[in-house]
Write an enzyme that holds these catalytic residues in place. Structure first.
Site, mmCIF file in Angstrom:
data_model
loop_
_atom_site.group_PDB
_atom_site.id
_atom_site.type_symbol
_atom_site.label_atom_id
_atom_site.label_comp_id
_atom_site.label_asym_id
_atom_site.label_seq_id
_atom_site.Cartn_x
_atom_site.Cartn_y
_atom_site.Cartn_z
ATOM 1 N N ALA A 153 39.803 44.352 41.258
ATOM 2 C CA ALA A 153 39.256 44.740 39.961
ATOM 3 C C ALA A 153 38.646 43.541 39.235
ATOM 4 O O ALA A 153 37.576 43.638 38.634
ATOM 5 C CB ALA A 153 40.341 45.377 39.103
ATOM 6 N N TYR A 154 39.337 42.411 39.306
ATOM 7 C CA TYR A 154 38.834 41.202 38.664
ATOM 8 C C TYR A 154 37.513 40.766 39.283
ATOM 9 O O TYR A 154 36.538 40.464 38.577
ATOM 10 C CB TYR A 154 39.879 40.094 38.788
ATOM 11 C CG TYR A 154 39.468 38.767 38.190
ATOM 12 C CD1 TYR A 154 39.313 38.615 36.813
ATOM 13 C CD2 TYR A 154 39.259 37.650 39.003
ATOM 14 C CE1 TYR A 154 38.944 37.391 36.271
ATOM 15 C CE2 TYR A 154 38.899 36.432 38.470
ATOM 16 C CZ TYR A 154 38.738 36.308 37.099
ATOM 17 O OH TYR A 154 38.374 35.090 36.567
#
Length: 245
Positions: A153-154
């Site tokens: 996600a990052y």
């Protein structure tokens, strides 16, 4: 070489580990530095005090990087006090790690609001405000190359940062404004160290050929290069990671 003694820099996330190092590095180059903070004004004041102790001018500006009106007001305040802005360094960001299969979608939304929308809002203001000869430096991550588990996600948020950075560089054709991103590798900051055991930290420290973690000063050096002398570096992602990946 660009004369930095009359240049004004706005550093978002300036109270953080890398943000503080960037503020102090630019102060040593003679920049006037506006230290941005989102919530911790006292810590930002410490950074501003460190900037003035180095002989440079400093100011504080607050606000949510993802809130257009708050960032417009922050840019207004810097322009009003110092007459204009020459460099914007957008270090503000958050990192929440989990496997894609189990990541809380609220965490995904939080990261994307700060890392994508926040970078977009700040970049938009910078594109409208930076003086001729200016520089915008956004922040990505070397994990867009190394593809470590738990960073899905990052990394997706930082891949978006890279995309908008490279496109904006081309949209500003003819304005003599450079737009680049710095992609740090593992750096010994609270953001990086939080939630990691010592074995994980040691393994990451050995991953790069230089066999150490980066320091905030290492990243600030790359930023200072892009902010000042690197007028022919534009539309690039600079991987500052000791040779990792």
């Amino acid at each position: 070489m660009t004369d930095t003694t009359n240049r004004v820099a706005l550093v978002t996330g300036g109270s953080g580990g890398i943000g503080r190092a960037v503020c102090e590095r630019l102060a040593r180059e003679g920049y006037t530095v506006a230290v941005h903070y989102a919530g911790n004004k006292a810590r930002a004041q410490e950074v501003a005090d460190a900037v003035t102790a180095l002989g440079a001018k400093a100011a504080l500006v607050g606000g949510d990087v993802a809130a257009e009106n708050e960032m417009a007001a922050a840019f207004d305040a810097v322009e009003s006090e110092f007459g204009g802005i020459d460099v914007v360094v957008n270090t503000a960001g958050i990192m929440l790690l989990a496997p894609i299969t189990t990541l809380d979608l609220d965490d995904l939304d939080r990261m994307h609001r700060t890392n994508i929308r926040g970078t977009f809002v700040v970049s938009q203001q910078a594109a409208r405000r930076l003086r001729e000869g200016g520089a915008l430096i956004n922040f990505s991550t070397s994990v867009t190359r190394t593809h470590f588990p738990n960073y899905g996600a990052y990394v997706s948020s930082k891949a978006a940062v890279e995309g908008m950075t490279l496109i904006l560089a081309r949209e500003l054709r003819g304005k003599d404004i450079t737009v680049n991103a710095v992609a740090p590798g593992p750096v010994a900051t609270p953001l990086f160290l939080e939630g990691k055991d010592q074995a994980t930290i040691d393994n990451l420290a050995k991953a790069a050929p230089l066999e150490r973690l980066g320091t905030p000063d290492d990243i600030a050096e790359a930023v200072a290069f892009l902010a000042g002398p690197a007028r022919w570096v534009n539309g690039q992602v600079l991987f500052a990671n000791g040779g990792l990946g």
